[in-house]
Scaffold this motif. Structure first.
Motif, short mmCIF file in Angstrom:
data_model
loop_
_atom_site.label_atom_id
_atom_site.label_comp_id
_atom_site.label_asym_id
_atom_site.label_seq_id
_atom_site.Cartn_x
_atom_site.Cartn_y
_atom_site.Cartn_z
N ARG A 49 36.60 12.55 62.71
CA ARG A 49 37.08 12.50 61.04
C ARG A 49 37.75 11.15 60.56
N GLU A 50 38.76 10.80 61.42
CA GLU A 50 39.44 9.55 61.09
C GLU A 50 38.89 8.47 61.23
N LEU A 51 37.98 8.40 62.02
CA LEU A 51 36.92 7.16 61.91
C LEU A 51 36.07 7.13 60.73
N ILE A 52 35.51 8.21 60.47
CA ILE A 52 34.62 8.36 59.10
C ILE A 52 35.64 7.70 57.95
N GLU A 53 36.88 8.31 57.85
CA GLU A 53 37.76 8.20 56.72
C GLU A 53 38.13 6.78 56.61
N GLU A 54 38.48 6.16 57.80
CA GLU A 54 38.84 4.77 57.83
C GLU A 54 37.61 3.89 57.51
N THR A 55 36.40 4.22 57.73
CA THR A 55 35.03 3.39 57.41
C THR A 55 35.00 3.61 56.09
N ALA A 56 35.13 4.79 55.46
CA ALA A 56 34.89 4.94 54.04
C ALA A 56 35.71 4.24 53.31
N ILE A 68 28.19 9.87 63.19
CA ILE A 68 26.85 9.43 62.88
C ILE A 68 26.60 10.02 61.43
N ALA A 69 26.74 11.42 61.57
CA ALA A 69 26.61 12.09 60.33
C ALA A 69 27.39 11.83 59.29
N GLY A 70 28.49 11.79 59.57
CA GLY A 70 29.44 11.36 58.60
C GLY A 70 29.35 10.10 58.03
N LEU A 71 29.09 9.05 58.89
CA LEU A 71 28.73 7.75 58.26
C LEU A 71 27.71 7.61 57.50
N GLU A 86 26.99 9.55 55.22
CA GLU A 86 27.24 9.84 53.94
C GLU A 86 27.71 8.73 53.13
N LEU A 87 27.99 7.76 53.76
CA LEU A 87 28.51 6.61 52.98
C LEU A 87 27.69 5.73 52.32
N GLU A 88 26.16 5.94 52.60
CA GLU A 88 25.14 5.57 52.06
C GLU A 88 25.09 3.91 52.36
N VAL A 89 25.50 3.57 53.65
CA VAL A 89 25.22 2.34 54.25
C VAL A 89 24.42 2.82 55.45
N PRO A 90 23.16 1.99 55.86
CA PRO A 90 22.73 2.01 57.01
C PRO A 90 23.25 2.05 58.39
N VAL A 91 23.18 2.85 59.31
CA VAL A 91 23.85 2.92 60.28
C VAL A 91 23.33 2.45 61.74
#
Ligand code: SF4
Length: 313
Positions: free
Chosen positions: A53-60, A94-97, A99-104
């Protein structure tokens, strides 16, 4: 440590924001050419590292910042200095990333591909790179120096199963090391395996940064050109990654730059070089000059003359 870094320019992925999902130097391999050196913490057991969750938040947060500045992003890429699939929380990351609508994207050494749960998690990706340095077990052990519990045949089978159903863009990467996997039989073996995987693109790389073992050398230009030809006869798109990130494939009209950038990606036949020189109103003297300086190297096979980027100067 910065868990999110970049964006960095990448020939394979364009502008890519990198994500470190595991601490540095945790890997299931200890490749002779690894730029991280020898001090690898060998592991093949998936476990928890950082909170996804922290990685996803930081990426977002970084993606929002870039969007606010009007800066584009082609991919977010899970590419730590180690093996990203060792992360037990990779599926939810991966699922969280997504949602940012950038290809992973993700770059893996393929060692854990025998695990069906991992394969399922990786199915969410838009782009993946699978490493395959050799299909001969003894050679694989010499180059990649895998964790002792990795089963080579199960790994290859897992890669095939994954490639059959992966809905995203599947690419492969093969590092050629002089005297280890750059011989005809080794190259043909990998080419046959690529034929089964049917990747969208296969990359051939060579050691360009200080390797873990000082005796590691890049293959010579003839071996590199041979590998390019063998791979190309089985895979639709093949590119060399030899440390020159030129503006490949675009004709700028500047013959010197064009020749150097195109040959850094693939060998050019003599007649294609002549055509390029003619189109840019340059003479064969330029070709001679590049050969003299070692920036280009001449290679003959199959009754054709090829030019490849010299990388030994
Ligand atoms: S798989 Fe990558 S990180 Fe792991 S040892 Fe090999 S080169 Fe280094």
């Amino acid at each position: 440590m910065n868990t999110v870094f970049g964006p960095v320019p990448s020939r394979r992925l364009g502008r890519s924001l990198g994500i470190n999902n595991i601490p540095p130097k945790v890997c299931s391999y200890s490749c002779v050419y690894c730029q991280l050196g020898r001090a690898i913490e060998m592991s093949m057991v998936r476990r928890k590292f950082y909170d996804p969750r922290e990685l996803i938040e930081e990426t977002a947060r970084r993606v929002r910042e870039l969007r606010d500045k009007g800066e584009g992003l082609d991919y977010v890429t899970i590419v730590p200095n180690g093996e990203p699939t060792l992360d037990q929380d990779l599926g939810s990351l991966i699922a969280g990333l997504k949602e940012l609508e950038v290809p992973v994207a993700l770059i893996t050494n393929s060692s854990l591909m025998c695990d069906p749960i991992l394969r399922e998690e990786l199915h969410q990706l838009d782009w993946i790179s699978l490493k395959i340095d050799s299909v001969d077990e003894a050679t694989w052990r010499k180059i990649d120096r895998p964790h002792k519990n990795i089963d080579f045949k199960k790994m290859l089978n897992g890669m095939r199963t994954f490639a059959e159903t992966f809905p995203g863009t599947l690419t492969t990467e093969t590092m050629l090391v002089k005297g280890l996997n750059d011989g005809a039989a080794g190259v043909e073996g990998v080419a046959d395996f690529l034929d089964l995987l049917e990747p969208a693109k296969s990359y051939i790389s060579i050691p360009t940064r200080p390797p873990a073992e000082p005796w590691v050398e890049a293959p010579d230009e003839v071996s590199l050109a041979f590998a390019y030809r063998e791979f190309s006869s089985r895979v639709a798109h093949v590119e060399n990654l030899i440390g020159y990130e030129g503006n490949a494939f675009s004709f700028t009209g500047r013959p010197r730059e064009d020749l150097l950038s195109i040959t850094s990606v693939h060998p050019m036949r003599r007649e294609v070089v002549e055509e390029l020189l003619q189109k840019s109103k340059a003479s064969l003297a330029l070709l001679e000059e590049l050969l003299q300086s070692g920036e280009l190297v001449e290679v003959d096979f199959d009754e054709h003359r090829y030019y490849v980027r010299g990388f030994r100067r």
